[in-house]
Motif scaffolding. Structure first.
Motif, PDB file in Angstrom:
ATOM      1  N   TYR A   1      58.916  68.575  74.940  1.00 21.93           N
ATOM      2  CA  TYR A   1      59.129  68.386  76.378  1.00 21.93           C
ATOM      3  C   TYR A   1      58.286  67.226  76.904  1.00 21.93           C
ATOM      4  CZ  TYR A   1      59.582  69.564  81.339  1.00 21.93           C
ATOM      5  OH  TYR A   1      59.841  69.529  82.685  1.00 21.93           O
ATOM      6  N   ALA A   2      57.019  67.182  76.444  1.00 24.53           N
ATOM      7  CA  ALA A   2      56.107  66.150  76.946  1.00 24.53           C
ATOM      8  C   ALA A   2      56.569  64.754  76.554  1.00 24.53           C
ATOM      9  CB  ALA A   2      54.692  66.416  76.426  1.00 24.53           C
TER      10      ALA A   2
ATOM     11  N   GLU B   1      55.082  74.379  87.108  1.00 29.70           N
ATOM     12  CA  GLU B   1      53.755  73.811  87.375  1.00 29.70           C
ATOM     13  C   GLU B   1      53.767  72.817  88.527  1.00 29.70           C
ATOM     14  OE1 GLU B   1      53.964  73.017  83.221  1.00 29.70           O
ATOM     15  OE2 GLU B   1      51.820  73.447  82.987  1.00 29.70           O
TER      16      GLU B   1
ATOM     17  N   SER C   1      63.868  72.322  81.233  1.00 32.14           N
ATOM     18  CA  SER C   1      62.509  72.131  81.711  1.00 32.14           C
ATOM     19  C   SER C   1      61.608  73.169  81.059  1.00 32.14           C
ATOM     20  CB  SER C   1      62.443  72.280  83.231  1.00 32.14           C
ATOM     21  OG  SER C   1      62.679  73.623  83.606  1.00 32.14           O
TER      22      SER C   1
ATOM     23  N   VAL D   1      59.634  63.694  76.662  1.00 30.93           N
ATOM     24  CA  VAL D   1      60.821  63.286  77.415  1.00 30.93           C
ATOM     25  C   VAL D   1      60.419  62.307  78.521  1.00 30.93           C
ATOM     26  CG1 VAL D   1      62.698  64.072  78.925  1.00 30.93           C
ATOM     27  CG2 VAL D   1      61.973  65.499  76.995  1.00 30.93           C
ATOM     28  N   GLN D   2      61.161  61.229  78.667  1.00 28.99           N
ATOM     29  CA  GLN D   2      60.931  60.307  79.780  1.00 28.99           C
ATOM     30  C   GLN D   2      62.228  60.137  80.562  1.00 28.99           C
ATOM     31  OE1 GLN D   2      58.893  56.710  79.603  1.00 28.99           O
ATOM     32  NE2 GLN D   2      56.976  57.788  79.206  1.00 28.99           N
ATOM     33  N   VAL D   3      62.137  60.278  81.852  1.00 25.97           N
ATOM     34  CA  VAL D   3      63.342  60.182  82.681  1.00 25.97           C
ATOM     35  C   VAL D   3      63.359  58.850  83.430  1.00 25.97           C
ATOM     36  CG1 VAL D   3      64.669  61.214  84.558  1.00 25.97           C
ATOM     37  CG2 VAL D   3      63.416  62.688  82.969  1.00 25.97           C
TER      38      VAL D   3
ATOM     39  N   LEU E   1      58.236  64.238  84.440  1.00 24.42           N
ATOM     40  CA  LEU E   1      58.772  63.490  83.294  1.00 24.42           C
ATOM     41  C   LEU E   1      59.303  62.122  83.699  1.00 24.42           C
ATOM     42  CD1 LEU E   1      60.817  66.298  81.459  1.00 24.42           C
ATOM     43  CD2 LEU E   1      58.449  65.611  81.066  1.00 24.42           C
TER      44      LEU E   1
ATOM     45  N   ALA F   1      57.704  75.087  81.629  1.00 25.49           N
ATOM     46  CA  ALA F   1      56.471  75.279  82.386  1.00 25.49           C
ATOM     47  C   ALA F   1      55.549  76.158  81.562  1.00 25.49           C
ATOM     48  CB  ALA F   1      56.774  75.934  83.729  1.00 25.49           C
TER      49      ALA F   1
END
Lengths: 297, 310
Positions: free
Chosen positions: B248-249, A123, B265, B251-253, A289, B267
């Protein structure tokens, strides 16, 4: 079109200040750095550190340009070829035949655009590619169409076919109405063919701009100084661009009906566009992210 | 096992490596109306108790494919049926036959060096195909092309996994094959919803530059020893897609000093998603897959799913 006109168009298109949206794209570099992949060994000598940093950015440019060239250049080529064919077919034709030709070219371009969409399974990359694509079409209709003058319009080598100018406007409208995605490689092919830039130069410039925008992103990310970036651009990027241009310039999207072998398999299936850097795909997709980020991709 | 008897009149080389699987639902039972294959392909189907579910193992003699092998498998999953396609151990791609190289004047003999696997699967409405093989392992100098096409009716579902390891690392072979090309194409009705084409190829072009030596496959891929692509699509796997997307949403990097041992990842597609994974060890990827696809137990049963990722 003569050599000097081609060179003049190159000067315009290579301008880093063109509003093409590339300024907000890092093509995965920001995420790559954030995930700890951009390493320079902790050396005591600053010369060694600078060399490590240069190597790290060149590695990234090679891998990123490699996968971009292999996956996107076939679409630049096919869009450029479709537009050039459209131009040569419509010149000297009657108005009614123009419309038939335009409809068929439009369908080809849309098919390319949708195929690229279905192959861009990420995306973040899709978003960046569409933003830059529509920016190119806008740039054309606002910035590269013939200017208004008090007297007759300027008659130069550059005067473009009215039918191509019209086509670009029309496609921009279609993209705005979301009837086609408007991806960057397709729009680049459309734009450069309309301006009369040769396919070879169009491909080469496209890859050069991708590499240069990675270096600009590196400067903004503060991993490389502006002078170091120029050094790399002058001494290293030229070869990298030439390498990938050479290996991908003859590739096509495979959308034009290929030669079917006896067993029914498309002969060119395995020679078409493909990504070549799975790690790059993952990191580019993970861009959103990041807890904090300065780029859009 | 049903062998296609009509086939014996056709020249054997045309049939080599071909297979056909047709699964239909009879009452509550999933029944193979066809399960045929030719050397070097082998198909096995163990009995399972689960309603509407069947398993087929796609095997090759010797546990791998050599240069010149060509697998061509057609699969048809009828309405309401659920098919798991599995393998037993990783698919090994052995090196090209070097002897043929010198004499490769004709295109046919050039083909003799290559290994090709083609899978063409049709999935009816309310049917499900789970393609969950072990990873492909390309030996040094192997040349492998793979194309998998999935034709879904509206309302059909699939989970497809496509993964590769670095090679026989214990023998010092790490990302040392000549070529691995994998194309996965998903059609729903007459719309192509995804075409994932991945090419990992040893570069041989001479650049002649002192500043930029070519990047080897190991340079480009070597941080991890296993890469995977997982595609989920359709109504039967929506709960799994939703769970993955939520995970997935969240996750914080933050800035990392060293790359992670495992990274993934996701998509979104309309009615589906594409997940990509990379791990320092194949086991890390396998563990993630086993854990993340647990939700499919409710669709094909615990016993059937236990056969995947062993």
């Amino acid at each position: 079109m003569d050599e000097s006109t081609q060179s003049y168009i190159l000067l315009l298109l290579a301008d880093g200040n063109l509003p093409t949206g590339s300024f907000v794209a890092s093509s995965g570099l920001e995420s790559y750095v954030k995930h700890g992949f951009f390493t320079n060994s902790s050396s005591s000598s600053s010369t060694a550190t600078a060399a490590q940093t240069n190597k790290a950015i060149v590695d990234f440019i090679q891998d990123s340009l490699g996968t971009y060239a292999r996956s996107a250049l076939p679409f630049v080529s096919d869009a450029h070829i479709a537009m050039s064919r459209h131009n040569s077919m419509t010149s000297g034709l009657e108005e009614s035949l123009h419309r038939d030709s335009e409809a068929s070219t439009l369908q080809q371009i849309k098919d390319l655009d949708f195929l690229y969409e279905s192959m861009t399974l990420n995306e973040v990359t899709r978003r960046a590619s569409k933003a830059q694509g529509v920016a190119l079409l806008t740039l054309f209709s606002k910035g590269f169409s013939s200017p208004l003058m008090p007297h007759a319009s300027p008659n130069t080598e550059l005067s473009m076919s009215a039918s191509l100018e019209h086509f670009v406007d029309h496609y921009k409208l279609i993209v705005r109405r979301e009837e086609a995605p408007g991806h960057l490689p397709i729009c680049w092919g459309i734009l450069t063919a309309t301006l009369g830039l040769s396919l070879d130069r169009s491909q080469h410039l496209h890859l050069f701009l991708h590499a240069r925008s990675l270096l600009s992103a590196a400067i903004r990310l503060n991993i490389l100084g502006p002078y170091a970036a120029q050094q790399v651009l002058l001494h290293v990027v030229r070869d990298v661009v030439a390498q990938h241009h050479n290996s991908c310039k003859d590739l096509r999207s495979g959308l034009s009906p290929g030669v079917r072998r006896q067993d029914g398999e498309e002969a060119d299936d395995f020679d078409g566009p493909a990504t070549t850097w799975p790690l790059g795909e993952i990191l580019a997709a993970r861009h959103d992210l990041q807890h904090s980020r300065i780029f859009n991709s | 096992m049903v062998m296609d008897t009509a086939a014996s009149s056709v020249p054997p080389q045309k049939l080599a490596g071909t297979g056909n699987i047709t699964l239909h639902l009879h009452g509550h039972q999933a029944v193979f109306s066809e399960l045929s294959y030719c050397y070097p392909l082998k198909l096995l189907s163990p009995r399972i108790a689960e309603r509407a579910v069947a398993i087929a193992y796609v095997l090759s003699y010797g546990g791998g494919l050599v240069g010149g092998d060509r697998i061509n498998l057609r699969t048809d999953v009828g309405s309401g049926a659920r098919l798991l396609l599995l393998t037993q151990g990783s698919t090994k791609i052995f090196k090209q036959r070097v002897g043929l190289r010198a004499s490769s004047v004709h295109p046919a003999s050039a083909d003799g060096e290559r290994t090709i696997q083609v899978i063409d699967a049709a999935i009816s409405a309310d049917a499900l195909l789970l393609l969950l093989p072990d990873p492909v392992t390309c030996f040094s100098d192997a040349f492998y092309n793979q194309k998998q096409t999935f034709r879904l009716e509206i309302g059909a579902s699939i989970v497809l996994l496509d993964w590769i390891t670095a090679g026989r690392v214990s023998r010092g072979e790490e990302w040392d094959f000549s070529r691995y090309c994998s194309i996965n194409e998903v059609w729903v009705g007459d719309k192509r919803v995804a075409r994932d084409a991945q090419l990992l190829e040893k570069q041989t072009q001479q650049s002649g530059s002192k500043f930029v030596p070519l990047r080897s496959l190991k340079d480009r891929l070597g941080h991890y020893s296993c890469y995977a692509t997982l595609l989920l699509y359709g109504p039967l796997v929506v709960p799994t897609i939703t769970t993955l997307a939520q995970r997935y949403a969240s996750v914080q990097v933050y800035q990392q000093n060293v790359p992670p041992d495992f990274v993934w990842s996701l998509a979104s597609l309309e009615n589906g998603c594409v997940v990509r994974l990379a791990g320092k060890e194949t086991e890390l990827v396998k563990f993630w897959l086993r854990d993340s696809l647990k939700g499919l137990e409710s669709v094909v049963g615990i016993d059937a799913l236990r056969n995947a990722f062993v």
